[in-house]
Design an enzyme around this catalytic site. Structure first.
Site, mmCIF file in Angstrom:
data_model
loop_
_atom_site.group_PDB
_atom_site.id
_atom_site.type_symbol
_atom_site.label_atom_id
_atom_site.label_comp_id
_atom_site.label_asym_id
_atom_site.label_seq_id
_atom_site.Cartn_x
_atom_site.Cartn_y
_atom_site.Cartn_z
ATOM 1 N N ASN A 84 -6.795 6.988 3.425
ATOM 2 C CA ASN A 84 -8.174 7.324 3.087
ATOM 3 C C ASN A 84 -8.495 8.802 3.172
ATOM 4 O OD1 ASN A 84 -8.443 4.606 2.801
ATOM 5 N ND2 ASN A 84 -10.000 4.331 4.383
ATOM 6 N N HIS A 112 0.823 -1.212 0.000
ATOM 7 C CA HIS A 112 0.000 0.000 0.000
ATOM 8 C C HIS A 112 0.858 1.265 0.000
ATOM 9 C CE1 HIS A 112 -4.110 1.012 -0.165
ATOM 10 N NE2 HIS A 112 -4.325 1.351 1.092
#
Length: 250
Positions: A120, A73
């Site tokens: 996010n 990620h």
């Protein structure tokens, strides 16, 4: 499909605040031929009303903290580290919730940014950077992990949607739903078997994968150099043309 919302402490932008960055991978990166070429056409297109050049903003997405270093990620963060090391740029200030460094590629001014908001909420940082520095969206390149690309493959696009990536979703939201900014997708492959993608993107790389990824970072670095000096189209041709035939032969 993506994960990791996280509350990051709000920080007042302060260009004098220094933060140590993660140690980047060591790549044998020779001086780029493109970095020595004149950038007059690109510079003219990027100049503002007063003739001053607007910087390119290169943003890598990831999650802050040692626990996330070296995971799938965070390949966006690692891509930024590679550029910073190769071009001698220090990510030494915290501005608008991002680690930021400023420098040049040839005559082209650039800014490197690693949002520290957690994935996010990346748009909180990117939206403010774009607004404050008045950077045209066609000079904002976002680099991030992509489950739908084969491992270590790159794809450079001029615009598009978020593709289920929550970091990109946040950026588009904070740019008032404007999707017209370039993005460099870095393939991390699909999770094996029935593994939850949320768990897969937090897995580290094995030695073979790291070697492949280092090669991809080298290509990404060259793509950024071409983009800053010669524009998006030439960079996209460099990134996408050769890899298109490779992917068809898989």
């Amino acid at each position: 499909m993506r994960l990791l919302s996280g509350a990051s402490a709000s920080r007042i932008p302060c260009p004098l605040l220094s933060f140590a960055r993660a140690r980047p991978r060591c790549l044998p990166v020779p001086p780029s031929g493109t970095a020595c070429r004149a950038a007059s056409s690109s510079a003219a297109a990027a100049a503002g009303d007063g003739g001053a050049l607007k910087p390119w903003l290169f943003v890598g997405l990831g999650n802050p903290g040692k626990v996330y270093q070296g995971t799938r990620h965070n390949v966006g963060f690692e891509m930024i580290d590679v550029i910073a090391e190769a071009e001698g740029i220090s990510l030494s200030s915290m501005q608008f919730k991002a680690m930021v460094g400023k420098g040049r590629i040839g005559d082209a001014p650039i800014m490197l940014a690693k949002p520290q908001t957690f994935m996010n909420a990346s748009g909180e940082s990117v939206g403010q950077l774009v607004s404050y520095f008045k950077i045209p969206l066609n000079q904002v390149l976002v680099m991030y992990d992509d489950l739908d690309l084969p491992f270590a493959k790159l794809r450079l696009l001029p615009k598009g949607g978020h593709g289920g990536h929550n970091g990109m979703r946040s950026i588009i939201n904070h740019l008032k739903q404007n999707r017209d900014f370039p993005r460099l997708r870095i393939g991390i492959g699909r999770p094996p078997g029935k593994m939850d993608p949320a768990n897969f993107v937090l897995r580290p790389f094995n030695r073979k994968e790291q070697e492949e990824l280092d090669f991809a970072f080298h290509r990404g670095l060259e793509a950024v150099r071409i983009m800053a000096l010669e524009g998006f189209n030439k960079s996209a041709t460099y990134v996408n043309t050769a890899q298109s035939s490779e992917m068809l032969n898989r």
